[in-house]
Each structure stands twice: as C-alpha cells, then as structure tokens.
Write a protein that holds these residues in place. Sequence first.
Motif, PDB file in Angstrom:
ATOM      1  N   GLY A 135      64.509  62.999  13.783  1.00 39.52           N
ATOM      2  CA  GLY A 135      64.411  64.100  12.626  1.00 39.52           C
ATOM      3  C   GLY A 135      64.728  65.445  12.935  1.00 39.52           C
ATOM      4  N   SER A 136      64.633  66.308  12.156  1.00 35.19           N
ATOM      5  CA  SER A 136      64.910  67.900  12.208  1.00 35.19           C
ATOM      6  C   SER A 136      63.593  68.454  12.606  1.00 35.19           C
ATOM      7  N   GLN A 186      57.149  64.080   1.277  1.00 36.60           N
ATOM      8  CA  GLN A 186      57.942  62.992   0.696  1.00 36.60           C
ATOM      9  C   GLN A 186      58.231  62.079   1.836  1.00 36.60           C
ATOM     10  N   GLU A 187      58.771  62.627   2.967  1.00 42.02           N
ATOM     11  CA  GLU A 187      58.945  61.910   4.364  1.00 42.02           C
ATOM     12  C   GLU A 187      57.705  61.223   4.985  1.00 42.02           C
ATOM     13  N   LEU A 188      56.801  61.849   4.990  1.00 40.11           N
ATOM     14  CA  LEU A 188      55.392  61.419   5.706  1.00 40.11           C
ATOM     15  C   LEU A 188      55.017  60.304   4.638  1.00 40.11           C
ATOM     16  N   THR A 200      56.939  57.180   5.509  1.00 43.82           N
ATOM     17  CA  THR A 200      56.892  56.906   6.878  1.00 43.82           C
ATOM     18  C   THR A 200      55.304  55.970   6.936  1.00 43.82           C
ATOM     19  N   MET A 201      54.458  56.780   6.349  1.00 43.44           N
ATOM     20  CA  MET A 201      53.096  55.941   6.477  1.00 43.44           C
ATOM     21  C   MET A 201      52.867  54.781   5.527  1.00 43.44           C
ATOM     22  N   ALA A 202      53.763  54.712   4.555  1.00 44.29           N
ATOM     23  CA  ALA A 202      53.741  53.171   3.946  1.00 44.29           C
ATOM     24  C   ALA A 202      54.094  52.132   4.562  1.00 44.29           C
ATOM     25  N   CYS A 203      54.588  52.448   5.809  1.00 46.84           N
ATOM     26  CA  CYS A 203      55.047  51.326   6.556  1.00 46.84           C
ATOM     27  C   CYS A 203      53.728  50.867   7.509  1.00 46.84           C
ATOM     28  N   PHE A 204      52.699  51.721   7.334  1.00 48.29           N
ATOM     29  CA  PHE A 204      51.307  51.612   8.130  1.00 48.29           C
ATOM     30  C   PHE A 204      50.586  50.424   7.314  1.00 48.29           C
TER      31      PHE A 204
END
Length: 177
Positions: free
Chosen positions: A2-3, A9-11, A14-18
């Motif tokens: 990442g940058s 929205q990116e977080l 990402t956290m949706a995978c937890f």
Amino acid sequence: MGSGRTTGQELRRTMACFVTGVTVVTSDDGEPRGMTVNSLTSVSLDPPQVLVSIATTSTMHRVLREAGGFTVSVLSASLIDAAKWFASSARPRGAAAFEGFSVAPGPNLGHPVFTDCVTWLECRTEQAVDSGDHTLFTARVVDCGFGQGSTPLLFCNGALMPHEPVPVSPPQAGIAG
C-alpha cells in the motif's frame, strides 16, 4: 504493498476478512434497547473486564453513556434473525424490538438476555473513551453464564455464518508446534 495512507473504506475491506463473533448488546434508558455488535473484546481476567466499541452516531451510544451498564448476548446460529433485526435501523424502539424473540431479564441488571444465546455477560461500565468515530466502553463483568444455544454465529466479509465447533486437541508428542 500500500501507499501508507489508509482510508476508512480500505480499513473496512481489510478488517472484513477478520472473523468475529456476533452479539446483541442490550441496555435500558427507561425501556429496553438492543443493538447488534461484533466488536466485543476480553480485556482482563483480574478484574474480569470486556470492551465494546460503539459508533457515536448510534442510538445505543447515548444509552450506554447514560445507563452505567449493559448486557451482551453472544448469539448462536439459531439467532441469525436477531442479528439482522438488531442491526436494522428499521426496527421499532423499546420492548417492541424484542417481540418474537425469547428473552429473559439478566439476573443483576435486568437487561434482556436471549435465552438461545451461546453465552451472556452482564457488565457495569467503568470507562468510556472516545476514539475516532466510536467510543470504547470498558466494563466490569458482574455475572456471566450460558444460554441454550451451542453453535456460534460468526461474521466475515459481510456475511453471517453459523459455525459448528471443532474441538482443539493438544499437539501430539514429538510434533513441533
């Protein structure tokens, strides 16, 4: 990679995978209130404490700020409709929101506990810390117990998922672990 500048929205993606458990937090402001929450964390065993994170824009935020305590029902797969219902802003307020669900008052605080939950915790708020667009409510667990449910309800990638428990056994002798 990442940058180094992560957006909300990116977080979220990402956290949706937890994978998390699913709960309904209940409290009272003169009438019973409830809200689906998946941000429950064990904080301490001595003293027994947990933390829930509540958006500052939610009705439950005001209720928890004023109530001094809350109850958490860790939902079983049989309560998938309750998870959806208490996540919806279209549900009625007060006791009408709990109609059609089997609930009983908690033994100490009296907030609704779902009888088919896996476990429940009654909590007295000890600290409320503002953090971004949420407040972290740290609370002392004053009582806890088990409901009639056995298969926990999980949440991942925007989906509710029942999960059959898989026993964890200790490693076999001689196997590195």
